[in-house]
Design an enzyme around this catalytic site. Structure first.
Site, PDB file in Angstrom:
ATOM      1  N   MET A   1       0.817  -1.136  -0.024  1.00 40.83           N
ATOM      2  CA  MET A   1       0.227   0.020   0.193  1.00 40.83           C
ATOM      3  C   MET A   1       0.735   1.002  -0.052  1.00 40.83           C
ATOM      4  O   MET A   1       0.843   1.983   1.013  1.00 40.83           O
ATOM      5  CB  MET A   1      -0.968  -0.010   1.172  1.00 40.83           C
ATOM      6  CG  MET A   1      -1.731   1.428   1.738  1.00 40.83           C
ATOM      7  SD  MET A   1      -3.034   1.652   0.498  1.00 40.83           S
ATOM      8  CE  MET A   1      -4.000   0.329   0.365  1.00 40.83           C
ATOM      9  N   PRO A   2       1.741   1.400  -1.022  1.00 42.21           N
ATOM     10  CA  PRO A   2       2.613   2.582  -1.030  1.00 42.21           C
ATOM     11  C   PRO A   2       1.745   3.913  -1.347  1.00 42.21           C
ATOM     12  O   PRO A   2       0.539   3.908  -1.998  1.00 42.21           O
ATOM     13  CB  PRO A   2       3.590   2.427  -2.273  1.00 42.21           C
ATOM     14  CG  PRO A   2       3.359   0.980  -2.329  1.00 42.21           C
ATOM     15  CD  PRO A   2       2.150   0.612  -1.928  1.00 42.21           C
ATOM     16  N   PHE A   3       2.113   5.026  -0.723  1.00 46.93           N
ATOM     17  CA  PHE A   3       1.468   6.242  -1.144  1.00 46.93           C
ATOM     18  C   PHE A   3       2.422   7.321  -1.624  1.00 46.93           C
ATOM     19  O   PHE A   3       3.648   7.155  -0.864  1.00 46.93           O
ATOM     20  CB  PHE A   3       0.947   6.781   0.256  1.00 46.93           C
ATOM     21  CG  PHE A   3       0.482   8.292  -0.060  1.00 46.93           C
ATOM     22  CD1 PHE A   3      -0.603   8.421  -0.720  1.00 46.93           C
ATOM     23  CD2 PHE A   3       0.973   9.277   0.452  1.00 46.93           C
ATOM     24  CE1 PHE A   3      -1.213   9.680  -0.948  1.00 46.93           C
ATOM     25  CE2 PHE A   3       0.447  10.529   0.168  1.00 46.93           C
ATOM     26  CZ  PHE A   3      -0.545  10.769  -0.457  1.00 46.93           C
TER      27      PHE A   3
END
Length: 125
Positions: A1-3
């Site tokens: 879940m990279p931002f």
């Protein structure tokens, strides 16, 4: 879940910015095995007076410099991060044509309990 948050000088066309999004998503899918559809990214554009850089570390940067800050779960290995850095530089070089010297990436590790991706829930805690 990279931002991911991307900062660059103002004035690039939409196709250029979209190519950055597409290349970063592809790099994350390949190097970090992020799930399909996991595309949480923003771009901020800055006029010249609000965008500064230097040539530290012997790297000759240009006004096409792009800052990329990626926040990820703290479960990523150093090898995964190195692969990600390489793949980002390669893909951004191909499309939209950013020189590797103008790709500045910073990865921030964050514990899973620090994330809420909707509904006020700690989905990963």
């Amino acid at each position: 879940m990279p931002f991911i948050h991307i900062s660059l000088r103002a004035g690039k066309p939409e196709s250029y910015r979209q190519a950055i999004f597409d290349s970063l998503y592809r790099a994350m899918r390949e190097a970090l095995d992020v799930p399909e559809g996991d595309q949480f990214m923003t771009i901020s554009e800055h006029d010249a007076a609000n965008f500064r850089y230097g040539n530290a570390f012997g790297i000759q940067r240009s006004d096409d410099l792009v800052y990329i800050q990626i926040t990820v779960f703290d479960t990523r290995t150093a090898e995964q991060k190195k692969a990600l850095f390489r793949r980002i530089a390669e893909l951004l070089g191909e499309r939209p044509g950013i020189r590797p010297a103008d790709v500045f990436v910073n990865v921030l590790d964050s514990a899973k309990e620090n994330w809420s991706v909707g509904h006020g829930l700690a989905q990963f805690a």
